[in-house]
Design a protein around this motif. Structure first.
Motif, PDB file in Angstrom:
ATOM      1  N   UNK A  88      -3.287  11.535 -15.551  1.00 10.35           N
ATOM      2  CA  UNK A  88      -2.375  10.684 -16.328  1.00 10.35           C
ATOM      3  C   UNK A  88      -1.900  11.383 -17.597  1.00 10.35           C
ATOM      4  N   UNK A  89      -2.713  12.299 -18.088  1.00  6.34           N
ATOM      5  CA  UNK A  89      -2.342  13.037 -19.302  1.00  6.34           C
ATOM      6  C   UNK A  89      -1.301  14.123 -19.030  1.00  6.34           C
ATOM      7  N   UNK A  90      -1.050  14.355 -17.730  1.00 10.48           N
ATOM      8  CA  UNK A  90      -0.160  15.459 -17.363  1.00 10.48           C
ATOM      9  C   UNK A  90       1.145  14.972 -16.741  1.00 10.48           C
ATOM     10  N   UNK A  91       1.424  13.666 -16.845  1.00 12.46           N
ATOM     11  CA  UNK A  91       2.645  13.141 -16.242  1.00 12.46           C
ATOM     12  C   UNK A  91       3.288  12.119 -17.163  1.00 12.46           C
ATOM     13  N   UNK A  92       4.450  11.647 -16.779  1.00 11.81           N
ATOM     14  CA  UNK A  92       5.215  10.721 -17.620  1.00 11.81           C
ATOM     15  C   UNK A  92       4.957   9.266 -17.271  1.00 11.81           C
ATOM     16  N   UNK A  93       4.771   8.987 -15.968  1.00 11.12           N
ATOM     17  CA  UNK A  93       4.642   7.604 -15.484  1.00 11.12           C
ATOM     18  C   UNK A  93       3.633   7.570 -14.333  1.00 11.12           C
ATOM     19  N   UNK A  94       2.898   6.460 -14.227  1.00  7.33           N
ATOM     20  CA  UNK A  94       1.890   6.329 -13.171  1.00  7.33           C
ATOM     21  C   UNK A  94       2.165   5.072 -12.352  1.00  7.33           C
ATOM     22  N   UNK A  95       2.120   5.214 -11.046  1.00  7.70           N
ATOM     23  CA  UNK A  95       2.235   4.097 -10.115  1.00  7.70           C
ATOM     24  C   UNK A  95       0.850   3.795  -9.556  1.00  7.70           C
ATOM     25  N   UNK A  96       0.397   2.574  -9.713  1.00  4.59           N
ATOM     26  CA  UNK A  96      -0.909   2.144  -9.200  1.00  4.59           C
ATOM     27  C   UNK A  96      -0.653   1.057  -8.152  1.00  4.59           C
ATOM     28  N   UNK A  97      -1.057   1.316  -6.897  1.00  6.15           N
ATOM     29  CA  UNK A  97      -0.788   0.380  -5.796  1.00  6.15           C
ATOM     30  C   UNK A  97      -2.063   0.085  -5.011  1.00  6.15           C
ATOM     31  N   UNK A  98      -2.057  -1.045  -4.344  1.00  3.73           N
ATOM     32  CA  UNK A  98      -3.219  -1.495  -3.580  1.00  3.73           C
ATOM     33  C   UNK A  98      -2.736  -2.047  -2.242  1.00  3.73           C
ATOM     34  N   UNK A  99      -3.353  -1.610  -1.153  1.00  5.21           N
ATOM     35  CA  UNK A  99      -2.988  -2.114   0.172  1.00  5.21           C
ATOM     36  C   UNK A  99      -3.539  -3.525   0.339  1.00  5.21           C
ATOM     37  N   UNK A 100      -2.710  -4.451   0.736  1.00  2.00           N
ATOM     38  CA  UNK A 100      -3.107  -5.855   0.850  1.00  2.00           C
ATOM     39  C   UNK A 100      -4.056  -6.088   2.022  1.00  2.00           C
ATOM     40  N   UNK A 101      -5.220  -6.695   1.714  1.00  2.00           N
ATOM     41  CA  UNK A 101      -6.152  -7.163   2.754  1.00  2.00           C
ATOM     42  C   UNK A 101      -6.407  -6.072   3.800  1.00  2.00           C
ATOM     43  N   UNK A 102      -6.713  -4.881   3.331  1.00  2.00           N
ATOM     44  CA  UNK A 102      -6.705  -3.689   4.174  1.00  2.00           C
ATOM     45  C   UNK A 102      -7.552  -3.810   5.442  1.00  2.00           C
ATOM     46  N   UNK A 103      -8.845  -4.101   5.309  1.00  2.00           N
ATOM     47  CA  UNK A 103      -9.719  -4.107   6.487  1.00  2.00           C
ATOM     48  C   UNK A 103      -9.259  -5.123   7.542  1.00  2.00           C
ATOM     49  N   UNK A 104      -8.778  -6.266   7.076  1.00  2.00           N
ATOM     50  CA  UNK A 104      -8.349  -7.302   8.019  1.00  2.00           C
ATOM     51  C   UNK A 104      -7.020  -6.989   8.698  1.00  2.00           C
ATOM     52  N   UNK A 105      -6.288  -5.990   8.193  1.00  2.00           N
ATOM     53  CA  UNK A 105      -4.981  -5.662   8.753  1.00  2.00           C
ATOM     54  C   UNK A 105      -4.993  -4.417   9.641  1.00  2.00           C
ATOM     55  N   UNK A 106      -6.148  -3.804   9.825  1.00  4.35           N
ATOM     56  CA  UNK A 106      -6.226  -2.580  10.620  1.00  4.35           C
ATOM     57  C   UNK A 106      -6.126  -2.914  12.115  1.00  4.35           C
ATOM     58  N   UNK A 107      -5.160  -2.305  12.782  1.00  2.00           N
ATOM     59  CA  UNK A 107      -5.013  -2.499  14.226  1.00  2.00           C
ATOM     60  C   UNK A 107      -6.072  -1.698  14.984  1.00  2.00           C
TER      61      UNK A 107
END
Length: 512
Positions: A135-154
């Motif tokens: 984070x100290x080496x960039x201008x902007x950070x995107x933080x994302x989370x996969x929704x309900x991951x384990x329950x959505x795995x095919x």
């Protein structure tokens, strides 16, 4: 394809030492398998996996925090052992396909007797330390989370990735059949709870990781948390669109809207510091953690006898200090239950009773930590028999609380304490509740009868054995080991047992 002797032996030791997951009480019957390891191994080694059809699992609604819940699954112990053995035997073939360890931090396969299947227990902190550095080496950070991951795995995705990893066809078919048994035939979702399942979940994200890498994103990932380091806010928005498209096209996965954020570096570094494990809430917690570290040498599974702890260090864990720490956590507007659960796991390693009173008094607020609180109570040392009986009275009182009565997982967690300590006692009250209890509660009451030596009471339930569900019946067979030798042989020989786990348990009960 067959499981090797070494893999089966490792799985038995692993489940006996680490349990089958972090959410549920340890299965008592594993003791029988550990005592008859060779018999169980001989029943599994060189056998076709397809002959071991998945057994009935247990599913519970478990709190994540004050407002949200998740569905957690406890596999039948036979399935837990077989899955652990399979992942131990073939996990390296999945591991070598993953991106480097300083990019993908979660559940890196490297089995040891100390840490279990995965290489260390500091990877969460390492992930956030790396995020802070980048984070100290960039201008902007995107933080994302996969929704309900384990329950959505095919399941089809699981199958494809296991094929790609070179697992034998028979092993893949068994894993898919196990997954289908936990979703009642629906071809989507993998169980939350079992240790061994994490590597299966990680395998499904290999193509996503590769695609994001090929698209030029500078990212790191821990399970369903993905952080992208961008040159500008415009770049972050483009990265978000690309990531959402990749997840959808690859596996029809979606991002969780309320956890997806774009940050400036200084703001994001505050988030990083709040995520790192070793962040004591005050000086008191810092002091206690340093004592625990001193005796456990950083091993999160090590338990220390109070006799090995100096009286000076033991006396630091006073009720006043530990209550103040827990109060401090619970007083926050957004309680950090992840960190509070971690603190309870550390207290469990020394088993000091300092946090007992506040844990029982504030159990409703602590419900997202209930499994950890119960494990902590079971670990307590230097408690008089009379005090244990008082604790038992308080636990029975909690079972009458409205929130506890309405949640099977809460009742299971509390009742399991009566199966681990004969001094908690109060068995007569549990016996009276048996006929009106759910099947899962009846199982715990049977195991409590075993712990309290109520052999004659157990004997009264022999005739009901055939009508019991597999989990309750498993408990009764375990308890029958307390019968006189001829009686238990005659009782057990009436039944046919299906699968190596039941066969080993029955043999142990007859020959103990």
């Amino acid at each position: 394809m067959t499981l090797t002797r070494d893999s089966i032996k490792w799985a038995i030791d692993f489940v006996a030492d680490h349990s089958d997951g972090d959410l549920f009480p340890k299965i008592k019957e594993i003791e029988a398998i550990s005592a008859m390891t060779d018999f169980f191994i001989n029943s599994v080694e060189n056998k076709d996996l397809s002959s071991f059809a998945p057994k009935p699992n247990r599913r519970f609604i478990v709190p994540k925090d004050e407002k949200s819940y998740r569905q957690a699954t406890q596999l039948h112990p036979q399935d837990s052992l077989l899955l652990s053995a399979l992942v131990y035997q073939y996990g390296e073939q999945i591991e070598k396909r993953r991106l480097k360890k300083d990019q993908i931090y979660s559940y890196r396969f490297s089995p040891t007797s100390k840490d279990g299947l995965y290489c260390n227990n500091t990877s969460w902190s390492e992930f956030w330390n790396k995020a802070d550095l980048l984070a100290q080496q960039c201008d902007t950070i995107l933080y994302a989370d996969i929704a309900d991951f384990y329950n959505q795995i095919y399941h089809h995705t699981v199958e494809n990735q296991l094929i790609e990893s070179g697992l034998p066809n028979q092993a893949i078919k068994w894993i898919i059949s196990l997954l289908e048994s936990t979703t009642v035939g629906v071809s989507r979702g993998i169980p939350i709870g079992p240790h061994a399942i994490h590597l299966i979940a990680e395998a499904t994200l290999i193509p996503v990781d590769n695609s994001l890498m090929a698209s030029g994103l500078n990212f790191i990932r821990y399970a369903d948390d993905i952080i992208v380091f961008c040159s500008s806010e415009k770049d972050a928005k483009k990265s978000l669109s690309l990531m959402a498209t990749t997840l959808d096209r690859q596996q029809r996965l979606m991002l969780q809207r309320h956890k997806t954020e774009i940050y400036q570096p200084n703001d994001f570094r505050v988030v990083c510091k709040g995520m790192i494990d070793d962040r004591p809430i005050d000086r008191n917690e810092e002091k206690l953690l340093s004592v625990i570290q001193k005796y456990t040498k950083g091993n999160p599974y090590e338990t220390i006898s109070y006799k090995a702890i100096s009286s000076k260090d033991w006396n630091l864990f006073t009720e006043k200090i530990t209550s103040k720490i827990i109060d401090e956590y619970l007083s926050k507007k957004n309680v950090d239950y992840i960190r509070l659960r971690w603190f309870y796991r550390r207290l469990t390693q020394v088993g000091h009773p300092g946090a007992l009173t506040i844990s029982l008094e504030r159990l409703e607020q602590l419900s997202p930590c209930l499994a950890n609180v119960c494990t902590y109570i079971a670990s307590l040392q230097n408690i008089s028999n009379e005090d244990w009986k008082t604790i038992g009275s308080k636990l029975l009182g909690l079972l009458d609380e409205e929130e506890i009565k309405e949640n099977e997982f809460f009742r299971l967690s509390i009742l399991s304490l009566f199966t681990r300590n004969p001094y908690i006692n109060h068995f007569s009250k549990l016996a009276k509740a048996f006929s009106q209890s759910d099947s899962f509660a009846r199982r715990e009451i049977l195991l409590s009868a075993y712990e309290n030596g109520a052999v004659d009471w157990i004997r009264e339930h022999k005739e009901s054995c055939e009508n019991m569900d597999p989990w309750q019946r498993m408990a009764l067979i375990y308890c029958s080991s307390k019968f006189p030798k001829d009686e238990r042989k005659f009782f057990i020989n009436r039944f046919k047992f299906s699968g190596p786990f039941e066969e080993t348990l029955a043999k142990w009960a007859k020959t103990l």
